[in-house]
Design a protein around this motif. Sequence first.
Motif, short mmCIF file in Angstrom:
data_model
loop_
_atom_site.label_atom_id
_atom_site.label_comp_id
_atom_site.label_asym_id
_atom_site.label_seq_id
_atom_site.Cartn_x
_atom_site.Cartn_y
_atom_site.Cartn_z
N UNK A 152 -3.21 -39.69 79.79
CA UNK A 152 -4.12 -38.68 79.28
C UNK A 152 -5.24 -38.54 80.30
N UNK A 153 -5.54 -37.29 80.66
CA UNK A 153 -6.65 -37.01 81.58
C UNK A 153 -7.67 -36.20 80.80
N UNK A 154 -8.84 -36.80 80.56
CA UNK A 154 -9.93 -36.11 79.88
C UNK A 154 -10.87 -35.56 80.94
N UNK A 155 -11.07 -34.24 80.93
CA UNK A 155 -11.89 -33.57 81.94
C UNK A 155 -13.03 -32.86 81.22
N UNK A 156 -14.25 -33.32 81.44
CA UNK A 156 -15.43 -32.74 80.80
C UNK A 156 -16.26 -31.99 81.82
N UNK A 157 -16.82 -30.86 81.36
CA UNK A 157 -17.71 -30.11 82.25
C UNK A 157 -18.99 -30.89 82.44
N UNK A 158 -19.44 -30.90 83.67
CA UNK A 158 -20.65 -31.66 84.01
C UNK A 158 -21.39 -30.91 85.11
N UNK A 159 -22.49 -30.29 84.78
CA UNK A 159 -23.25 -29.54 85.78
C UNK A 159 -22.37 -28.51 86.48
N UNK A 160 -22.24 -28.65 87.77
CA UNK A 160 -21.43 -27.70 88.54
C UNK A 160 -20.02 -28.23 88.79
N UNK A 161 -19.63 -29.30 88.12
CA UNK A 161 -18.30 -29.88 88.32
C UNK A 161 -17.74 -30.48 87.05
N UNK A 162 -17.08 -31.63 87.21
CA UNK A 162 -16.41 -32.27 86.08
C UNK A 162 -16.54 -33.78 86.14
N UNK A 163 -16.50 -34.41 84.97
CA UNK A 163 -16.31 -35.85 84.90
C UNK A 163 -14.89 -36.06 84.39
N UNK A 164 -14.19 -36.98 85.01
CA UNK A 164 -12.77 -37.16 84.74
C UNK A 164 -12.50 -38.61 84.35
N UNK A 165 -11.73 -38.78 83.29
CA UNK A 165 -11.28 -40.12 82.88
C UNK A 165 -9.77 -40.07 82.73
#
Length: 117
Positions: free
Chosen positions: A79-92
């Motif tokens: 599972x790849x969780x991709x959250x919006x963060x500022x001008x990019x993404x945080x990925x787990x």
Amino acid sequence: MKWVVAALAVTLGGCASVSELESTPETMSVISGKKPKEYADCVQQQLAESRGPLTVEPFHEGGVRLVVPQKVGDGPAAVVDINERGSGSSIKLYERLNNFPLRLGDVKTAATVCISG
């Protein structure tokens, strides 16, 4: 040899659900300059030949969750969780058998390649 490794992985791992995978320690936690959709599209392209179609789900506000199918058997392999963060993404990234040294590395490789570029 590949069949032995695949059979061993299925036997040792059993089936896991998305929530069970997310309750394990993440295999990777990074930040990318790409927006969630752009990063998700990249991962899907990287895994197009080695995996079946990935399931794309909305995740939090503006985020995306990718569910990667197993090569053998039912259920998610990662599972790849991709959250919006500022001008990019945080990925787990959460992987099934994340502590098994002989697991396939295509998902982590795809996730790493897509961080930049």
